[in-house]
Design a protein around this motif. Structure first.
Motif, PDB file in Angstrom:
ATOM      1  N   ILE A 112     -36.980 -10.703  -1.911  1.00  0.00           N
ATOM      2  CA  ILE A 112     -34.884 -10.033  -1.352  1.00  0.00           C
ATOM      3  C   ILE A 112     -34.774 -10.948  -0.379  1.00  0.00           C
ATOM      4  O   ILE A 112     -35.967 -11.180   0.550  1.00  0.00           O
ATOM      5  CB  ILE A 112     -35.085  -8.717  -0.761  1.00  0.00           C
ATOM      6  CG1 ILE A 112     -35.539  -7.371  -2.319  1.00  0.00           C
ATOM      7  CG2 ILE A 112     -34.068  -8.554  -0.549  1.00  0.00           C
ATOM      8  CD1 ILE A 112     -35.928  -6.408  -2.153  1.00  0.00           C
ATOM      9  N   SER A 113     -33.744 -11.578  -0.233  1.00  0.00           N
ATOM     10  CA  SER A 113     -33.969 -13.120   0.923  1.00  0.00           C
ATOM     11  C   SER A 113     -32.509 -12.122   1.717  1.00  0.00           C
ATOM     12  O   SER A 113     -31.510 -12.215   0.988  1.00  0.00           O
ATOM     13  CB  SER A 113     -33.547 -14.169   0.631  1.00  0.00           C
ATOM     14  OG  SER A 113     -32.542 -14.530  -0.871  1.00  0.00           O
ATOM     15  N   LEU A 114     -31.934 -12.528   2.930  1.00  0.00           N
ATOM     16  CA  LEU A 114     -30.857 -12.405   3.353  1.00  0.00           C
ATOM     17  C   LEU A 114     -30.638 -13.836   4.542  1.00  0.00           C
ATOM     18  O   LEU A 114     -31.770 -14.813   4.588  1.00  0.00           O
ATOM     19  CB  LEU A 114     -31.686 -11.621   4.431  1.00  0.00           C
ATOM     20  CG  LEU A 114     -31.638  -9.945   4.520  1.00  0.00           C
ATOM     21  CD1 LEU A 114     -31.814  -9.075   5.267  1.00  0.00           C
ATOM     22  CD2 LEU A 114     -30.111  -9.335   3.501  1.00  0.00           C
ATOM     23  N   SER A 115     -29.641 -14.056   4.640  1.00  0.00           N
ATOM     24  CA  SER A 115     -29.073 -14.711   5.567  1.00  0.00           C
ATOM     25  C   SER A 115     -29.505 -15.035   6.746  1.00  0.00           C
ATOM     26  O   SER A 115     -29.600 -13.931   7.167  1.00  0.00           O
ATOM     27  CB  SER A 115     -27.726 -15.524   5.025  1.00  0.00           C
ATOM     28  OG  SER A 115     -26.837 -14.725   5.965  1.00  0.00           O
ATOM     29  N   ALA A 116     -29.734 -16.436   7.178  1.00  0.00           N
ATOM     30  CA  ALA A 116     -29.917 -16.041   9.013  1.00  0.00           C
ATOM     31  C   ALA A 116     -28.500 -14.984   9.695  1.00  0.00           C
ATOM     32  O   ALA A 116     -29.067 -14.539  10.756  1.00  0.00           O
ATOM     33  CB  ALA A 116     -30.031 -17.901   9.168  1.00  0.00           C
ATOM     34  N   SER A 117     -27.449 -15.493   9.218  1.00  0.00           N
ATOM     35  CA  SER A 117     -26.147 -14.437  10.478  1.00  0.00           C
ATOM     36  C   SER A 117     -26.586 -13.589   9.661  1.00  0.00           C
ATOM     37  O   SER A 117     -26.295 -12.257  10.476  1.00  0.00           O
ATOM     38  CB  SER A 117     -25.093 -14.958   9.724  1.00  0.00           C
ATOM     39  OG  SER A 117     -24.656 -15.195   7.896  1.00  0.00           O
ATOM     40  N   GLN A 118     -26.600 -13.441   8.577  1.00  0.00           N
ATOM     41  CA  GLN A 118     -27.031 -11.417   8.163  1.00  0.00           C
ATOM     42  C   GLN A 118     -28.380 -10.885   9.039  1.00  0.00           C
ATOM     43  O   GLN A 118     -28.498  -9.676   9.771  1.00  0.00           O
ATOM     44  CB  GLN A 118     -27.446 -10.598   6.330  1.00  0.00           C
ATOM     45  CG  GLN A 118     -26.241 -10.985   5.564  1.00  0.00           C
ATOM     46  CD  GLN A 118     -27.049 -11.286   4.373  1.00  0.00           C
ATOM     47  OE1 GLN A 118     -27.358 -12.185   3.876  1.00  0.00           O
ATOM     48  NE2 GLN A 118     -25.750 -10.818   3.740  1.00  0.00           N
ATOM     49  N   LYS A 119     -29.308 -11.694   8.876  1.00  0.00           N
ATOM     50  CA  LYS A 119     -30.355 -11.428   9.490  1.00  0.00           C
ATOM     51  C   LYS A 119     -30.362 -11.120  10.937  1.00  0.00           C
ATOM     52  O   LYS A 119     -30.768  -9.565  12.064  1.00  0.00           O
ATOM     53  CB  LYS A 119     -31.927 -11.998   9.769  1.00  0.00           C
ATOM     54  CG  LYS A 119     -32.220 -12.255   8.400  1.00  0.00           C
ATOM     55  CD  LYS A 119     -32.960 -14.269   8.396  1.00  0.00           C
ATOM     56  CE  LYS A 119     -33.855 -14.177   6.776  1.00  0.00           C
ATOM     57  NZ  LYS A 119     -34.962 -15.125   7.249  1.00  0.00           N
ATOM     58  N   ASP A 120     -29.655 -11.903  12.043  1.00  0.00           N
ATOM     59  CA  ASP A 120     -29.357 -11.848  13.376  1.00  0.00           C
ATOM     60  C   ASP A 120     -28.033 -10.645  13.121  1.00  0.00           C
ATOM     61  O   ASP A 120     -28.405  -9.675  14.521  1.00  0.00           O
ATOM     62  CB  ASP A 120     -28.297 -13.383  13.675  1.00  0.00           C
ATOM     63  CG  ASP A 120     -29.115 -14.262  13.653  1.00  0.00           C
ATOM     64  OD1 ASP A 120     -30.334 -14.190  14.019  1.00  0.00           O
ATOM     65  OD2 ASP A 120     -28.457 -15.378  13.534  1.00  0.00           O
ATOM     66  N   VAL A 121     -27.459 -10.203  12.927  1.00  0.00           N
ATOM     67  CA  VAL A 121     -26.205  -8.803  12.953  1.00  0.00           C
ATOM     68  C   VAL A 121     -27.409  -8.060  12.701  1.00  0.00           C
ATOM     69  O   VAL A 121     -27.008  -6.735  13.463  1.00  0.00           O
ATOM     70  CB  VAL A 121     -24.933  -8.973  11.668  1.00  0.00           C
ATOM     71  CG1 VAL A 121     -24.650  -7.435  11.449  1.00  0.00           C
ATOM     72  CG2 VAL A 121     -24.641 -10.340  12.064  1.00  0.00           C
ATOM     73  N   ILE A 122     -27.936  -7.994  11.833  1.00  0.00           N
ATOM     74  CA  ILE A 122     -28.974  -6.590  10.957  1.00  0.00           C
ATOM     75  C   ILE A 122     -29.821  -6.114  12.885  1.00  0.00           C
ATOM     76  O   ILE A 122     -30.152  -4.970  13.020  1.00  0.00           O
ATOM     77  CB  ILE A 122     -29.706  -6.741   9.852  1.00  0.00           C
ATOM     78  CG1 ILE A 122     -28.760  -6.927   8.699  1.00  0.00           C
ATOM     79  CG2 ILE A 122     -31.236  -5.588  10.048  1.00  0.00           C
ATOM     80  CD1 ILE A 122     -29.754  -6.962   7.749  1.00  0.00           C
ATOM     81  N   LYS A 123     -30.570  -7.320  13.119  1.00  0.00           N
ATOM     82  CA  LYS A 123     -31.393  -7.485  14.780  1.00  0.00           C
ATOM     83  C   LYS A 123     -30.539  -7.315  15.531  1.00  0.00           C
ATOM     84  O   LYS A 123     -31.340  -5.795  16.446  1.00  0.00           O
ATOM     85  CB  LYS A 123     -32.141  -8.634  14.484  1.00  0.00           C
ATOM     86  CG  LYS A 123     -32.798  -8.639  15.401  1.00  0.00           C
ATOM     87  CD  LYS A 123     -33.601 -10.216  15.859  1.00  0.00           C
ATOM     88  CE  LYS A 123     -34.832  -9.734  16.917  1.00  0.00           C
ATOM     89  NZ  LYS A 123     -34.936 -10.986  17.646  1.00  0.00           N
TER      90      LYS A 123
END
Length: 211
Positions: A112-123
């Motif tokens: 399962i992969s997330l984009s860099a922008s998704q990771k930033d928003v989730i964090k």
């Protein structure tokens, strides 16, 4: 009898998990058992296996309410697509949702992969106390990548045969009230044959037959 014993054992573990976590998920064992029965009908997984996955998810006490239900469905979909066991998948997805700011390590092992922008928003959401929103983002991405996999597998000839196997196994399970009666009867029988007086009487009978 073995099917009934297995079904009861899984249910009792579910009850224990609900008690030990203080009902953090907002679900009773009975509600989760009903959910497992419903999901068995729309997947190839037996309800006992689904309840096992529920028990694993309960350990992640920050997954609650509707997100708990969505997480369980995601576990079934990911497991179906990747071929991994339900409990193994539940551990990895549960850990990710319990700590979204550090979710990627476990998710990556499931492909399962997330984009860099998704990771930033989730964090950012997780670190500002908006945990449910962070979880919802991860669940949405799981739905995009794996959604519908469990039901698609059910709607095949192989899936129909597995569903038949699961339903056949359910015929030999009993309701919890009946199961308790059986348990009491077996315990009473065990106490009787363990009684020294009973053993002595049996020895007398056996020796009488031999003599």
């Amino acid at each position: 009898v073995s099917e009934a014993a297995q079904g009861e054992a899984v249910y009792r573990q579910l009850e224990a998990a609900v008690r030990s976590t203080g009902g953090a998920a907002g679900k009773s064992a009975e509600q989760m058992s009903d959910m497992a029965t419903q999901l068995q009908r729309t997947s190839t997984f037996a309800d006992d296996l689904i309840m096992g996955a529920q028990g694993v998810l309960l350990a992640f006490t920050r997954i609650k309410g509707e997100n708990f239900d969505r997480t369980l469905q995601a576990v079934l979909d990911v497991s179906e697509r990747t071929g991994s066991g339900l409990e193994e998948t539940a551990k990895k997805i549960g850990a990710a949702l319990n700590d979204p700011a550090n979710a990627m390590r476990g998710l990556r092992t499931l492909g399962i992969s997330l984009s860099a922008s998704q990771k930033d928003v989730i964090k950012g959401l997780a670190e500002t106390g908006r945990l449910a929103e962070a979880q919802t983002m991860i669940l949405a991405e799981l739905g995009t990548q794996f959604g519908g996999s469990a039901e698609a597998a059910r709607n095949t000839l192989g899936g129909a045969l597995l569903a038949l196997q699961n339903s056949w196994g359910d015929l030999f399970e009993v309701q919890q009230t009946a199961s308790q009666g059986m348990t009491d009867s077996v315990n009473a029988l065990n106490a009787t044959i363990s009684d020294p007086a009973f053993k002595a009487a049996m020895d007398t009978v056996i020796h009488g037959l031999i003599d």
